[in-house]
Design a protein around this motif. Structure first.
Motif, PDB file in Angstrom:
ATOM      1  N   ILE A  39     -31.458 -76.915 -85.924  1.00 28.94           N
ATOM      2  CA  ILE A  39     -31.168 -78.345 -85.940  1.00 28.94           C
ATOM      3  C   ILE A  39     -32.100 -78.997 -84.937  1.00 28.94           C
ATOM      4  O   ILE A  39     -32.196 -78.557 -83.780  1.00 28.94           O
ATOM      5  N   GLY A  40     -32.807 -80.016 -85.405  1.00 24.79           N
ATOM      6  CA  GLY A  40     -33.740 -80.725 -84.543  1.00 24.79           C
ATOM      7  C   GLY A  40     -33.581 -82.219 -84.725  1.00 24.79           C
ATOM      8  O   GLY A  40     -32.839 -82.678 -85.600  1.00 24.79           O
ATOM      9  N   ALA A  41     -34.285 -82.975 -83.905  1.00 30.24           N
ATOM     10  CA  ALA A  41     -34.233 -84.433 -84.011  1.00 30.24           C
ATOM     11  C   ALA A  41     -35.582 -85.011 -83.625  1.00 30.24           C
ATOM     12  O   ALA A  41     -36.312 -84.438 -82.809  1.00 30.24           O
ATOM     13  N   ASN A  42     -35.886 -86.145 -84.233  1.00 30.66           N
ATOM     14  CA  ASN A  42     -37.084 -86.872 -83.841  1.00 30.66           C
ATOM     15  C   ASN A  42     -36.844 -88.358 -84.054  1.00 30.66           C
ATOM     16  O   ASN A  42     -35.905 -88.764 -84.731  1.00 30.66           O
ATOM     17  N   THR A  57     -42.489 -92.306 -88.261  1.00 28.79           N
ATOM     18  CA  THR A  57     -41.120 -92.475 -88.757  1.00 28.79           C
ATOM     19  C   THR A  57     -40.502 -93.703 -88.112  1.00 28.79           C
ATOM     20  O   THR A  57     -40.848 -94.068 -86.984  1.00 28.79           O
ATOM     21  N   ARG A  58     -39.572 -94.322 -88.843  1.00 29.33           N
ATOM     22  CA  ARG A  58     -39.024 -95.615 -88.403  1.00 29.33           C
ATOM     23  C   ARG A  58     -37.723 -95.519 -87.636  1.00 29.33           C
ATOM     24  O   ARG A  58     -37.314 -96.474 -86.981  1.00 29.33           O
ATOM     25  N   GLU A  59     -37.007 -94.423 -87.774  1.00 33.19           N
ATOM     26  CA  GLU A  59     -35.689 -94.350 -87.155  1.00 33.19           C
ATOM     27  C   GLU A  59     -35.400 -92.927 -86.690  1.00 33.19           C
ATOM     28  O   GLU A  59     -36.085 -91.988 -87.087  1.00 33.19           O
ATOM     29  N   PRO A  60     -34.377 -92.780 -85.833  1.00 33.00           N
ATOM     30  CA  PRO A  60     -33.990 -91.430 -85.419  1.00 33.00           C
ATOM     31  C   PRO A  60     -33.551 -90.612 -86.633  1.00 33.00           C
ATOM     32  O   PRO A  60     -32.949 -91.145 -87.575  1.00 33.00           O
ATOM     33  N   ALA A  61     -33.873 -89.328 -86.591  1.00 30.95           N
ATOM     34  CA  ALA A  61     -33.499 -88.434 -87.692  1.00 30.95           C
ATOM     35  C   ALA A  61     -33.046 -87.094 -87.131  1.00 30.95           C
ATOM     36  O   ALA A  61     -33.624 -86.582 -86.164  1.00 30.95           O
ATOM     37  N   ILE A  62     -32.015 -86.540 -87.742  1.00 34.10           N
ATOM     38  CA  ILE A  62     -31.527 -85.196 -87.438  1.00 34.10           C
ATOM     39  C   ILE A  62     -31.965 -84.300 -88.590  1.00 34.10           C
ATOM     40  O   ILE A  62     -31.691 -84.610 -89.759  1.00 34.10           O
ATOM     41  N   MET A  76     -31.051 -89.686 -91.544  1.00 34.58           N
ATOM     42  CA  MET A  76     -31.738 -90.801 -90.880  1.00 34.58           C
ATOM     43  C   MET A  76     -30.714 -91.855 -90.473  1.00 34.58           C
ATOM     44  O   MET A  76     -29.964 -92.353 -91.309  1.00 34.58           O
ATOM     45  N   LEU A  77     -30.692 -92.170 -89.191  1.00 33.88           N
ATOM     46  CA  LEU A  77     -29.728 -93.128 -88.652  1.00 33.88           C
ATOM     47  C   LEU A  77     -30.304 -94.535 -88.768  1.00 33.88           C
ATOM     48  O   LEU A  77     -31.279 -94.872 -88.089  1.00 33.88           O
ATOM     49  N   ARG A  78     -29.703 -95.332 -89.636  1.00 36.37           N
ATOM     50  CA  ARG A  78     -30.137 -96.711 -89.843  1.00 36.37           C
ATOM     51  C   ARG A  78     -28.989 -97.643 -89.468  1.00 36.37           C
ATOM     52  O   ARG A  78     -27.848 -97.216 -89.310  1.00 36.37           O
ATOM     53  N   ASP A  79     -29.305 -98.928 -89.357  1.00 35.58           N
ATOM     54  CA  ASP A  79     -28.299 -99.909 -88.941  1.00 35.58           C
ATOM     55  C   ASP A  79     -27.081 -99.931 -89.856  1.00 35.58           C
ATOM     56  O   ASP A  79     -25.965-100.161 -89.404  1.00 35.58           O
ATOM     57  N   ASP A  80     -27.281 -99.690 -91.148  1.00 36.68           N
ATOM     58  CA  ASP A  80     -26.169 -99.757 -92.097  1.00 36.68           C
ATOM     59  C   ASP A  80     -25.582 -98.396 -92.445  1.00 36.68           C
ATOM     60  O   ASP A  80     -24.843 -98.262 -93.412  1.00 36.68           O
ATOM     61  N   GLY A  81     -25.891 -97.360 -91.671  1.00 39.27           N
ATOM     62  CA  GLY A  81     -25.298 -96.052 -91.895  1.00 39.27           C
ATOM     63  C   GLY A  81     -26.327 -94.940 -91.938  1.00 39.27           C
ATOM     64  O   GLY A  81     -27.524 -95.149 -91.708  1.00 39.27           O
ATOM     65  N   VAL A  82     -25.855 -93.742 -92.239  1.00 41.45           N
ATOM     66  CA  VAL A  82     -26.721 -92.562 -92.304  1.00 41.45           C
ATOM     67  C   VAL A  82     -27.186 -92.375 -93.747  1.00 41.45           C
ATOM     68  O   VAL A  82     -26.369 -92.334 -94.674  1.00 41.45           O
ATOM     69  N   TRP A 167     -24.935 -84.530 -83.224  1.00 47.69           N
ATOM     70  CA  TRP A 167     -26.270 -84.036 -82.873  1.00 47.69           C
ATOM     71  C   TRP A 167     -27.163 -85.154 -82.345  1.00 47.69           C
ATOM     72  O   TRP A 167     -28.037 -84.905 -81.511  1.00 47.69           O
ATOM     73  N   TYR A 168     -26.938 -86.378 -82.767  1.00 47.16           N
ATOM     74  CA  TYR A 168     -27.715 -87.498 -82.215  1.00 47.16           C
ATOM     75  C   TYR A 168     -27.380 -87.697 -80.741  1.00 47.16           C
ATOM     76  O   TYR A 168     -28.272 -87.959 -79.926  1.00 47.16           O
TER      77      TYR A 168
END
Length: 176
Positions: A39-42, A57-62, A76-82, A167-168
């Motif tokens: 499991i990673g994140a960027n 990339t535009r947003e945090p991602a797990i 991908m974590l976006r303002d309106d959800g995953v 994980w975020y």
């Protein structure tokens, strides 16, 4: 190198069945690494395409990779959800350079309400012929697409309600 430790950074390399490099994610932070899963994140990492073009990339991602499943999952974590982007792929391999996998074209995009679309079926059909995917690989990929859809319906693994948030939070700890 062995398995990376929590907090280490590593690249992710995607290949095609013919061995051609497809895409590189420059930097991903390891949140957990075992022989079974990574499991990673960027966030805002540079991605290099096979033709040399780059984008960020535009947003945090797990990122979730499994040693026994022929798919990987990016939440991908976006303002309106995953939103999830799922690649039908070989299980991951790991070396001193990167987490590596073969991308087999088929993708599943999952929306915050857990509805989904299967993408790139035409590309899969074309590459299946052009790269001569063996029948056994074709069967494995179709079976694991069904497994992936089952995981989505059952909210299993990376689709579990708290998975991405948990994980975020860990990623935020390492990115300080």
């Amino acid at each position: 190198m062995g398995f990376p430790k929590e907090g280490d950074t590593i690249q992710i390399h995607s290949y095609k069945h013919n061995g051609q490099l497809h895409r590189i994610w420059n930097e991903t932070t390891i949140l957990r690494a075992t022989k079974l899963s990574i499991i990673g994140a960027n966030d805002r990492t540079t991605v290099t395409e096979s033709d040399g073009r780059t984008w960020v990339t535009r947003e945090p991602a797990i990122c979730y990779f499994h040693a026994n499943q022929w798919f990987n999952v990016i939440g991908m974590l976006r303002d309106d959800g995953v939103y999830y982007y799922c690649n039908i792929s070989s299980p991951f391999a790991l070396d001193d350079e990167a987490i590596k996998y073969i991308d087999y074209d088929l993708d599943v995009k999952v929306f915050p309400d857990m509805t989904y679309n299967i993408l790139d079926e035409d590309e899969y059909a074309d590459h299946k012929v052009a790269m001569n995917y063996p029948k056994v690989i074709d069967g494995i990929l179709k079976a694991h697409l069904n497994t992936l859809l089952h995981w989505i319906h059952q909210r299993k693994g990376p689709f579990a309600p708290e998975f991405i948030d948990m994980w975020y939070e860990r990623y935020l700890y390492y990115s300080k």
